[in-house]
Motif scaffolding. Structure first.
Motif, PDB file in Angstrom:
ATOM      1  N   LEU A 197      55.033  31.256  42.499  1.00  0.00           N
ATOM      2  CA  LEU A 197      54.544  32.242  42.980  1.00  0.00           C
ATOM      3  C   LEU A 197      54.031  33.065  41.695  1.00  0.00           C
ATOM      4  O   LEU A 197      54.964  33.419  40.992  1.00  0.00           O
ATOM      5  CB  LEU A 197      55.211  32.953  44.074  1.00  0.00           C
ATOM      6  N   LEU A 198      52.873  33.724  41.749  1.00  0.00           N
ATOM      7  CA  LEU A 198      52.361  34.306  40.580  1.00  0.00           C
ATOM      8  C   LEU A 198      52.025  35.828  41.175  1.00  0.00           C
ATOM      9  O   LEU A 198      51.477  35.950  42.318  1.00  0.00           O
ATOM     10  CB  LEU A 198      51.303  34.109  39.944  1.00  0.00           C
ATOM     11  N   LEU A 199      52.624  36.846  40.508  1.00  0.00           N
ATOM     12  CA  LEU A 199      52.453  38.110  40.798  1.00  0.00           C
ATOM     13  C   LEU A 199      51.596  39.013  39.757  1.00  0.00           C
ATOM     14  O   LEU A 199      52.223  38.995  38.786  1.00  0.00           O
ATOM     15  CB  LEU A 199      53.662  38.947  41.105  1.00  0.00           C
ATOM     16  N   VAL A 200      50.317  39.410  39.860  1.00  0.00           N
ATOM     17  CA  VAL A 200      49.664  39.797  38.681  1.00  0.00           C
ATOM     18  C   VAL A 200      49.268  41.279  38.960  1.00  0.00           C
ATOM     19  O   VAL A 200      48.569  41.476  40.104  1.00  0.00           O
ATOM     20  CB  VAL A 200      48.292  38.933  38.299  1.00  0.00           C
ATOM     21  N   GLU A 201      49.587  42.220  38.258  1.00  0.00           N
ATOM     22  CA  GLU A 201      49.084  43.487  38.773  1.00  0.00           C
ATOM     23  C   GLU A 201      48.443  44.059  37.392  1.00  0.00           C
ATOM     24  O   GLU A 201      48.627  43.919  36.355  1.00  0.00           O
ATOM     25  CB  GLU A 201      50.425  44.466  38.489  1.00  0.00           C
ATOM     26  N   LEU A 202      47.159  44.716  37.875  1.00  0.00           N
ATOM     27  CA  LEU A 202      46.291  45.348  36.983  1.00  0.00           C
ATOM     28  C   LEU A 202      46.191  46.762  36.991  1.00  0.00           C
ATOM     29  O   LEU A 202      46.229  47.106  38.319  1.00  0.00           O
ATOM     30  CB  LEU A 202      44.885  44.563  36.998  1.00  0.00           C
ATOM     31  N   ASP A 203      46.027  47.467  36.127  1.00  0.00           N
ATOM     32  CA  ASP A 203      45.955  49.084  36.293  1.00  0.00           C
ATOM     33  C   ASP A 203      44.895  49.448  35.439  1.00  0.00           C
ATOM     34  O   ASP A 203      44.664  49.026  34.486  1.00  0.00           O
ATOM     35  CB  ASP A 203      47.192  49.724  36.253  1.00  0.00           C
ATOM     36  N   GLY A 204      44.403  50.652  35.921  1.00  0.00           N
ATOM     37  CA  GLY A 204      43.353  51.386  34.909  1.00  0.00           C
ATOM     38  C   GLY A 204      42.144  52.054  35.945  1.00  0.00           C
ATOM     39  O   GLY A 204      42.568  52.143  36.950  1.00  0.00           O
ATOM     40  N   PRO A 205      40.970  52.196  35.244  1.00  0.00           N
ATOM     41  CA  PRO A 205      39.822  52.836  35.889  1.00  0.00           C
ATOM     42  C   PRO A 205      39.545  51.774  37.165  1.00  0.00           C
ATOM     43  O   PRO A 205      39.598  50.589  36.900  1.00  0.00           O
ATOM     44  CB  PRO A 205      38.855  52.906  35.246  1.00  0.00           C
ATOM     45  N   VAL A 206      39.139  52.249  38.387  1.00  0.00           N
ATOM     46  CA  VAL A 206      39.006  51.324  39.306  1.00  0.00           C
ATOM     47  C   VAL A 206      37.631  50.291  39.273  1.00  0.00           C
ATOM     48  O   VAL A 206      37.830  48.996  39.382  1.00  0.00           O
ATOM     49  CB  VAL A 206      38.313  52.251  40.589  1.00  0.00           C
ATOM     50  N   ALA A 207      36.619  50.909  38.206  1.00  0.00           N
ATOM     51  CA  ALA A 207      35.544  49.686  38.052  1.00  0.00           C
ATOM     52  C   ALA A 207      36.094  48.774  37.223  1.00  0.00           C
ATOM     53  O   ALA A 207      35.803  47.483  37.368  1.00  0.00           O
ATOM     54  CB  ALA A 207      34.432  50.539  37.413  1.00  0.00           C
ATOM     55  N   GLU A 208      36.869  48.936  36.247  1.00  0.00           N
ATOM     56  CA  GLU A 208      37.393  47.926  35.440  1.00  0.00           C
ATOM     57  C   GLU A 208      38.612  46.981  35.989  1.00  0.00           C
ATOM     58  O   GLU A 208      38.370  45.949  36.129  1.00  0.00           O
ATOM     59  CB  GLU A 208      38.330  48.825  34.207  1.00  0.00           C
ATOM     60  N   VAL A 209      39.311  47.691  36.801  1.00  0.00           N
ATOM     61  CA  VAL A 209      40.223  46.917  37.483  1.00  0.00           C
ATOM     62  C   VAL A 209      39.764  45.717  38.501  1.00  0.00           C
ATOM     63  O   VAL A 209      40.050  44.745  38.575  1.00  0.00           O
ATOM     64  CB  VAL A 209      41.257  47.841  38.206  1.00  0.00           C
ATOM     65  N   ASP A 210      38.648  46.188  39.261  1.00  0.00           N
ATOM     66  CA  ASP A 210      37.749  45.602  40.280  1.00  0.00           C
ATOM     67  C   ASP A 210      37.276  44.416  39.649  1.00  0.00           C
ATOM     68  O   ASP A 210      37.282  43.216  40.060  1.00  0.00           O
ATOM     69  CB  ASP A 210      36.776  46.479  41.074  1.00  0.00           C
ATOM     70  N   ALA A 211      36.749  44.745  38.324  1.00  0.00           N
ATOM     71  CA  ALA A 211      35.844  43.641  37.654  1.00  0.00           C
ATOM     72  C   ALA A 211      37.044  42.628  37.178  1.00  0.00           C
ATOM     73  O   ALA A 211      36.723  41.336  37.407  1.00  0.00           O
ATOM     74  CB  ALA A 211      35.078  44.101  36.541  1.00  0.00           C
ATOM     75  N   LEU A 212      38.191  42.945  36.693  1.00  0.00           N
ATOM     76  CA  LEU A 212      38.964  42.082  36.058  1.00  0.00           C
ATOM     77  C   LEU A 212      39.585  41.231  37.273  1.00  0.00           C
ATOM     78  O   LEU A 212      40.109  40.072  37.118  1.00  0.00           O
ATOM     79  CB  LEU A 212      40.089  42.684  35.317  1.00  0.00           C
ATOM     80  N   MET A 213      39.911  42.059  38.258  1.00  0.00           N
ATOM     81  CA  MET A 213      40.515  41.345  39.611  1.00  0.00           C
ATOM     82  C   MET A 213      39.871  40.191  40.041  1.00  0.00           C
ATOM     83  O   MET A 213      40.571  39.087  40.565  1.00  0.00           O
ATOM     84  CB  MET A 213      40.915  42.144  40.564  1.00  0.00           C
ATOM     85  N   THR A 214      38.475  40.133  39.993  1.00  0.00           N
ATOM     86  CA  THR A 214      37.867  39.353  40.432  1.00  0.00           C
ATOM     87  C   THR A 214      37.766  37.724  39.558  1.00  0.00           C
ATOM     88  O   THR A 214      38.104  36.743  40.000  1.00  0.00           O
ATOM     89  CB  THR A 214      36.122  39.543  40.444  1.00  0.00           C
ATOM     90  N   GLU A 215      37.692  38.195  38.387  1.00  0.00           N
ATOM     91  CA  GLU A 215      38.278  37.192  37.325  1.00  0.00           C
ATOM     92  C   GLU A 215      39.554  36.351  37.339  1.00  0.00           C
ATOM     93  O   GLU A 215      39.789  35.180  37.321  1.00  0.00           O
ATOM     94  CB  GLU A 215      38.073  37.639  36.002  1.00  0.00           C
ATOM     95  N   VAL A 216      40.604  37.258  37.849  1.00  0.00           N
ATOM     96  CA  VAL A 216      41.933  36.757  37.787  1.00  0.00           C
ATOM     97  C   VAL A 216      42.121  35.825  39.151  1.00  0.00           C
ATOM     98  O   VAL A 216      42.479  34.719  38.997  1.00  0.00           O
ATOM     99  CB  VAL A 216      43.182  37.836  38.206  1.00  0.00           C
ATOM    100  N   LYS A 217      41.339  36.221  40.307  1.00  0.00           N
ATOM    101  CA  LYS A 217      41.442  35.581  41.359  1.00  0.00           C
ATOM    102  C   LYS A 217      40.651  34.110  41.036  1.00  0.00           C
ATOM    103  O   LYS A 217      40.904  32.900  41.460  1.00  0.00           O
ATOM    104  CB  LYS A 217      40.496  36.283  42.429  1.00  0.00           C
ATOM    105  N   LYS A 218      39.768  34.122  40.527  1.00  0.00           N
ATOM    106  CA  LYS A 218      38.883  32.941  40.010  1.00  0.00           C
ATOM    107  C   LYS A 218      39.806  31.896  39.083  1.00  0.00           C
ATOM    108  O   LYS A 218      39.725  30.596  39.423  1.00  0.00           O
ATOM    109  CB  LYS A 218      37.654  33.333  39.094  1.00  0.00           C
ATOM    110  N   ILE A 219      40.512  32.588  38.350  1.00  0.00           N
ATOM    111  CA  ILE A 219      41.362  31.637  37.499  1.00  0.00           C
ATOM    112  C   ILE A 219      42.417  31.070  38.313  1.00  0.00           C
ATOM    113  O   ILE A 219      42.927  29.872  38.224  1.00  0.00           O
ATOM    114  CB  ILE A 219      42.106  32.644  36.355  1.00  0.00           C
ATOM    115  N   CYS A 220      42.895  31.812  39.361  1.00  0.00           N
ATOM    116  CA  CYS A 220      44.134  31.393  39.949  1.00  0.00           C
ATOM    117  C   CYS A 220      43.369  30.073  41.050  1.00  0.00           C
ATOM    118  O   CYS A 220      44.094  29.177  41.147  1.00  0.00           O
ATOM    119  CB  CYS A 220      44.565  32.274  40.875  1.00  0.00           C
ATOM    120  N   SER A 221      42.312  30.319  41.505  1.00  0.00           N
ATOM    121  CA  SER A 221      41.789  29.240  42.542  1.00  0.00           C
ATOM    122  C   SER A 221      41.409  27.841  41.579  1.00  0.00           C
ATOM    123  O   SER A 221      41.961  26.830  42.002  1.00  0.00           O
ATOM    124  CB  SER A 221      40.527  29.729  43.037  1.00  0.00           C
ATOM    125  N   SER A 222      40.965  28.360  40.410  1.00  0.00           N
ATOM    126  CA  SER A 222      40.618  26.982  39.673  1.00  0.00           C
ATOM    127  C   SER A 222      41.948  26.413  38.939  1.00  0.00           C
ATOM    128  O   SER A 222      41.785  24.970  38.596  1.00  0.00           O
ATOM    129  CB  SER A 222      39.640  27.283  38.564  1.00  0.00           C
TER     130      SER A 222
END
Lengths: 498, 402
Positions: A272-297
């Protein structure tokens, strides 16, 4: 001795001196419960002046002392010395100053870690180091151990957040290291003091840095078939140039334990991987999308993002309770604390699995994946003859494994001290089911003057303990010997007579 | 090995010999022999900051690390690098950039400054606000001690919390405890995009209010600095790093926060402004100091500088970071420079701050580079005594005559 006690009583008052056997039991160990030493007495000073006066008497009488905070440490930092006294800093628990424009807080050592955040959170600040025991551990203890926590990947360890210290030296004199401003002229003695296990003095005042809360925090849970895929995802996240606030990994056994204890609603999976991102909303949303992609792939069939603060808190509750939760699935366990290069994880994990099978014992793994901090937990049952010894043996084999993975042999240097291995050996902790619940900790602070550990002079008894824990002790002795070759810290000498 | 020339002088003191060892072992051996022979050794990288600190009481040979310049291992997947002391910051950054990473540090003159020199002088720039100082980035070091021991401390893992933190002890020690031969650092990813803005202020007080407001906001800025001088109004610079989406959002927030103040896009070069303070068109009349104050007392300090400068008849220019560290350039007659530095130091030390003189003109009357090290000075002297009992390394250059 009676006379000395009278003197101590005169300093701290009747209620500040504990000397009855039944009350002293509370202080005979910390979170490392398989080592117990009954102190001669416990003193509870209220002020820096009282600490100085007590330390002066110890110095004069050549009486060893160990400072103690909340006693939550798993590495025996607050373990008393035979015939010595314990200085508990529990009563020095005042937050002395909060300075928001400069983001500084001045505290006494007995202040509880989470209380600092509690005090500054109305203004939306927090104190960043967050060890799992943060609701009960003290700042003084954090300073002694240079405590980290899940978020130190981004925010750094205690040492990054301690700007200055007021310290009582072993001869009772008072000095100041660092200060409210940065880069005070001279050697960085504050940097040396933090993490020195209380061997250099007793901190009586600590200047901390506080941090503004980020605009948003998002936590993602990804379920992988095994820790290997989870580890590959972590590498991809790093390779993509992201620095999450935290990346934590748990294997199946750890997940089961956390589920049993706090029902964190974790997916049942191999890694199980637990990834936490913090910062400005726009920044975190953009990066979270990438993290999801990386996890799926990397083959995660299930990915969830905590939808509310409550959900996020539950995710963390499960992770932070993981050690204590082992009690739900095993009567006894040994926890280790090692650091390996993250890239060595798959190899180390498969080796741990092999050792676990060969030894016939289960091993659960909790991993701060961002910075390579691995906590293998060896599960056993003390009631079964031979299991405790087998667990200790397995534990030390894992320790050796971590050392081998983390320390590259160096041909250039005359010697190399793998500091992490000291941490490893100091952390071989056995816990009867659940230290937090079965053994209530004394209230208050934690700060350790320990004249033996990690100073070049090694207490023979302590060494014996370590030998017992880590049966393959030659390596450890070698490291001790290396340590001896380093220049000694020229602190006022502790008495060697004991 | 070659004879020292006038160019090798250290703050006016002429050494006799320059030795450039090609291996750590060699360097340690030279150090051991020098120590036994009672020679004073001045460790040197590329010499960009060699004038910092007090003049040495003795100087026999210069021990140069320039040939020890290998990047030993960039473990990019583990975010660490092991590098020898003589490697320049720029060459290291170029190598790290191949894997999209960096040492999150912006010291002076990266094209010349070496790892060992930057560590010893503890030089940090505007990035410190977000990423911390060298003490927060270094995770291991190999140090040649005066007796020839090569001591390694720390490791190659990002988290290192066991044992005394010797890398921190040698960071900022100006080479008085040992010669750093290699270091291990934790790394950060290179930013995907960056944006810099400048915000004008009518007064130092207004600039300070802006800095405090930004620090108290939800902006995730990387750097924040203010320019002050005796003939221009203050300007603040702010740096953002991140994704395009994140940067756009933060620009809007910044403009809201700045209210009526003029916000303009700034060029990347504003972040090397510190180097401009070292413009030596009038070398005999220029002094440069590093000051350390509480960030919120920025305006008060600048007022103080202004008053003292007026009284002493010196010109001044300053760059102050949001961390409270600042760099001050004074121009005037050598006696006046000393007077101004002395007054300012007394005032700052009274407010728990400090002033360290980095460049003093030769004609300036004697002025200690460091100022007070407080009540820990005896311990510092004891540390020095323990690690370098014969005072072989950089004698007399550090605080309190160390």
């Amino acid at each position: 001795m009676g006379h000395t006690f009278d003197e101590l009583r005169a300093i701290v008052g009747d209620r500040g001196l504990i000397s009855s056997a039944e009350e002293l039991h509370t202080y005979e160990c910390d979170g490392l419960t398989n080592f117990r030493v009954m102190p001669r007495a416990v003193v509870l000073p209220n002020t820096t002046e009282q600490v100085q006066a007590v330390v002066r008497i110890c110095h004069r009488e050549r009486m060893p002392f160990v400072a103690r905070g909340s006693g939550t440490g798993l590495s025996g930092g607050a373990l008393p010395v035979e015939n010595g006294i314990v200085i508990s800093l529990a009563r020095m628990n005042r937050i002395l100053e909060v300075d928001f424009p400069n983001a500084r807080v001045v505290v006494e050592p007995g202040v509880i870690n989470l209380d600092v955040t509690g005090r500054v959170s109305p203004q939306d600040y927090f104190y960043a180091p967050d060890p799992s025991s943060q609701s009960i551990c003290s700042i003084g203890g954090n300073v002694a151990e240079n405590s980290g926590g899940a978020h130190c990947l981004k925010y750094g360890f205690t040492t990054t957040h301690v700007l200055g210290l007021e310290v009582v030296l072993p001869d009772g004199s008072l000095v100041h290291f660092g200060g409210k401003t940065l880069d005070a002229p001279g050697y960085d003695l504050a940097g040396v003091f933090v993490g020195s296990e209380g061997t250099l003095g007793v901190a009586t005042k600590i200047i901390l840095r506080i941090v503004k809360r980020p605009e948003c925090v998002r936590t993602l849970l990804a379920a992988f078939p095994s820790t290997n895929e989870a580890g590959a995802a972590v590498s991809d996240i790093i390779a993509e140039g992201m620095l999450p606030a935290a990346i934590e990994m748990m294997d199946n056994l750890a997940i089961q334990a956390a589920e049993a204890a706090v029902h964190a609603n974790y997916p049942n999976c191999g890694g199980l991987l637990l990834v936490e991102l913090d910062g400005p909303v726009a920044e975190v949303d953009a990066l979270m999308t990438e993290v999801k992609k990386i996890c799926s792939s990397n083959g995660a069939p299930e990915i969830r993002v905590a939808q509310s603060d409550a959900e996020r808190a539950l995710v963390w509750k499960g992770r932070k309770a993981a050690f204590a939760a082992m009690g739900r699935i095993s009567p006894n366990y040994i926890v280790q604390d090692g650091v390996i290069p993250r890239t060595a994880l798959p190899q180390v994990m498969s080796e741990i699995e092999r050792l676990s099978q060969a030894g016939g014992l289960r091993v659960a793994n909790v991993f701060h994946a961002g910075d390579g901090n691995l906590h293998p937990l060896v599960l056993y049952d003390r009631r079964i003859a031979g299991q405790e010894e087998a667990a200790e043996a397995l534990s030390s084999q894992i320790l050796e494994l971590c050392i081998a993975a983390g320390v590259a042999p160096s041909t250039h240097c005359s010697f190399r001290i793998p500091r992490k291995s000291f941490q490893l050996l100091a952390s071989v902790a056995k816990s009867p089911v659940n230290t937090c619940r079965t053994r209530p900790n004394p209230q208050g602070s934690r700060n350790v003057i320990d004249p033996r550990r990690w100073t070049p002079q090694l207490n023979p008894k302590r060494a014996a303990c370590i030998r017992r824990c880590a049966t393959n002790s030659w390596r450890l002795w070698e490291m001790r010997m290396c340590m001896r070759r380093l220049p000694r810290m020229p602190w006022p000498e502790f008495s060697r007579s004991w | 090995m070659h004879a020292a020339t006038a160019a090798d002088a250290v703050a006016g003191v002429q050494p006799k010999l320059v030795i450039e060892p090609g291996a750590e072992r060699e360097l340690a051996e030279i150090l051991r022999l020098s120590n036994e022979a009672g020679l004073a050794v001045i460790p040197r990288g590329n010499g960009t900051k060699l004038g910092w600190g007090n003049p040495p009481t003795r100087a026999d040979l210069i021990l140069s690390t320039t040939r020890l310049n290998e990047i030993i291992e960039h473990a990019w997947a583990d975010l660490t690098v092991t590098v020898e002391a003589g490697c320049t910051i720029q060459r290291l950054q170029e190598t790290l950039a191949q894997h999209g990473q960096r040492l999150a540090l912006d010291p002076l003159w990266p094209e010349k400054a070496t790892i060992g020199g930057v560590l010893s002088a503890n030089d940090s720039g505007a990035l410190r606000l977000r990423f911390g100082a060298l003490r927060d980035l270094i995770i291991g070091a190999t140090i040649a001690l005066a007796d020839g021991t090569l001591a390694s401390s720390g490791g190659k893992v990002v988290k290192n919390v066991a044992g005394y933190d010797l890398p921190k002890l040698v960071t900022g020690a100006l080479g008085t405890l040992g010669v750093i031969t290699r270091a291990v650092f934790r790394l950060h990813p290179l930013p995907r995009n960056t944006r810099s803005f400048s915000v004008a202020a009518a007064s130092a007080e207004e600039a300070k209010r802006f800095v405090v407001a930004v620090q108290d906001s939800k902006l995730a800025h990387t750097s924040l600095q203010c320019h002050f001088s005796d003939d221009t109004s203050p300007v603040s610079d702010i740096l953002f790093e991140g994704t395009e989406a994140g940067l756009a959002a933060q620009e809007n927030q910044l403009r809201d926060l700045a209210e009526h103040a003029a916000v303009s896009e700034a060029s990347r070069s504003t972040w090397t402004a510190r180097e401009e303070l070292w413009d030596f068109s009038d070398r005999p009349c220029t002094a440069i100091a590093k000051i350390s104050i509480l960030p919120a007392s920025m305006a008060r300090t600048m007022k103080l500088v202004e008053n003292i400068a007026k009284r002493q008849q010196v010109r001044w220019r300053a760059l102050v970071y949001a961390t409270g560290l600042g760099w001050l350039r004074l121009e005037g007659k050598p006696e006046a420079l000393r007077g101004a530095l002395h007054e300012l130091r007394s005032e700052l030390e009274a407010q728990h701050g400090s002033l360290v003189a980095l460049h003093r003109p030769e004609k300036m009357p004697a002025f200690d580079a460091w100022g007070s090290a407080g009540d820990a000075l005896p311990l510092m002297k004891a540390v020095k005594q323990q690690m370098d009992p014969k005072s072989t390394l950089n004698p007399g250059r550090f605080v309190g005559g160390i």
